[in-house]
Design an enzyme around this catalytic site. Structure first.
Site, short mmCIF file in Angstrom:
data_model
loop_
_atom_site.label_atom_id
_atom_site.label_comp_id
_atom_site.label_asym_id
_atom_site.label_seq_id
_atom_site.Cartn_x
_atom_site.Cartn_y
_atom_site.Cartn_z
N ARG A 189 0.87 -1.17 0.00
CA ARG A 189 0.00 0.00 0.00
C ARG A 189 0.91 1.22 0.00
NH1 ARG A 189 -1.95 -3.66 3.91
NH2 ARG A 189 -4.05 -4.49 3.46
N LYS A 244 -1.71 -2.24 7.55
CA LYS A 244 -3.12 -2.08 7.87
C LYS A 244 -3.52 -3.07 8.95
CE LYS A 244 -7.58 -1.50 5.59
NZ LYS A 244 -8.29 -1.52 4.28
N HIS A 262 -2.21 2.11 -5.90
CA HIS A 262 -3.00 0.96 -5.47
C HIS A 262 -3.36 0.06 -6.65
CE1 HIS A 262 -4.73 -0.59 -1.77
NE2 HIS A 262 -5.75 -1.04 -2.47
N ARG A 319 -0.88 -2.62 -6.95
CA ARG A 319 -1.14 -3.69 -5.97
C ARG A 319 -2.18 -4.67 -6.54
NH1 ARG A 319 -1.32 -4.67 -0.27
NH2 ARG A 319 -3.39 -5.19 0.53
N HIS A 356 -3.82 -9.24 3.78
CA HIS A 356 -5.26 -9.30 4.03
C HIS A 356 -5.53 -10.12 5.28
CE1 HIS A 356 -6.32 -8.48 -0.47
NE2 HIS A 356 -6.11 -7.37 0.21
N TYR A 381 -10.20 -11.06 -6.35
CA TYR A 381 -9.36 -11.14 -7.54
C TYR A 381 -9.72 -12.35 -8.41
CZ TYR A 381 -6.67 -7.53 -5.25
OH TYR A 381 -6.30 -6.36 -4.64
#
Length: 309
Positions: A168, A193, A255, A258, A281, A290
């Protein structure tokens, strides 16, 4: 909530009020006022920092608090559900907020009121956010992006790390020199994150780009502990200008790189659990979006299994 506790709450407003209770937040410009909208925001920000919220969340929620207090100039404990409803209507009808923006704003308001012991915003229904498919580049477009970034060793290193490591933009900007483990071609992402650390593998091409950048940086006498001493806005500009030079006819963001990495890895048969770990994640359900992006794999699977009516 007791009256003593309410008396300590700040109040924002632009017009003097006559009330039988102690004012929670005197008018900012009123002579002798000890509190103001900024005082509320300062207390709010201090609380968010104590909760170890991310810098991005703190900045976003502080903006939401200022915006609401400017629109609803009354003591916080006098705010009604109707006030919040009207503010919400203003955002949608006058400022044309999307569902995603409105979702974030309601979350921020709820956090603001809870910080001061109030639950008036708890009853607000959060909008259902649309599930949009990630936008990504083709491998050929990504290669052209690398070529466009080659004119600057710093820009090239940034683009390569984004495209091969899937960071990120905030994670990229917070990388320290000590987070680069050249012996194992590993990047250590600290406090990503969700305040989680993770290790990310560097491709040989990303490693080579970082090596060139560090060599140039040493020659020019670059100082500091950060790997890339730039902010998110600068990174976005670098990616945008490289995309323009590469003649990519779309808006390209950090992003998006990514998303490009995740989509390409999945299309090439990479285990989705590895992609989940690489991207940081918390749940594989987030990574599964995805699987809906790889149209070619979907077409191939359909061709193999389609019925012969």
């Amino acid at each position: 909530m007791g009256s003593a506790a309410l008396a300590r709450l700040p109040r924002a407003g632009s017009m003097p009020r006559v009330t039988s209770r102690p004012a929670l937040v005197p008018v900012p410009d009123e002579p002798g006022s000890r509190f103001s909208t900024e005082r509320i925001v300062e207390q709010f920000v201090r609380s968010l920092r104590a909760q170890e919220r991310s810098p991005c969340t703190i900045k976003q929620y502080a903006h939401i608090a200022r915006m609401f207090l400017a629109r609803v100039p009354k003591p916080l404990d006098e705010v009604t559900e109707r006030d919040i409803d009207l503010f919400r209507e203003h955002l949608v009808l006058q400022r044309h907020y999307s569902k995603n923006s409105l979702y974030t704003t309601i979350r921020g308001l709820t956090c603001l009121f809870r910080t001061f012991g109030l639950t008036i915003a708890d009853h607000q229904e959060l909008p259902r956010r649309p599930e949009r498919l990630p936008r990504y580049l083709s491998e050929e477009e990504t290669h052209r992006l690398f070529q466009a970034a080659a004119r600057s060793s710093r820009d090239s290193a940034i683009v390569h790390v984004l495209a091969f490591c899937g960071l990120r933009v905030g994670e990229l900007c917070h990388l320290q020199l000590e987070d680069v483990e050249l012996e194992r071609n590993i990047l250590h992402v600290r406090s990503g994150k969700g305040d989680k650390d993770r290790e990310v593998v560097m491709d040989d091409r990303a490693r080579a780009a970082v090596d060139r950048y560090l060599a140039d940086r040493a020659t020019t006498g670059g100082e500091g502990t950060r790997l890339f001493p730039v902010g998110p806005v600068t990174v976005e500009r670098i990616v945008r200008e490289c995309a323009r030079t590469a003649e990519i006819p779309r808006r390209v963001t950090p992003h998006m790189l990514r998303h490009t990495l995740a989509t390409t890895l999945l299309a090439r048969g990479c285990d989705i659990r590895f992609i989940q770990k690489l991207l940081g994640h918390a749940s594989v359900a987030t990574t599964q979006i995805y699987t809906h992006v790889d149209t070619q794999s979907l077409r191939d699977a359909y061709e193999r299994a389609k019925p012969q009516y």
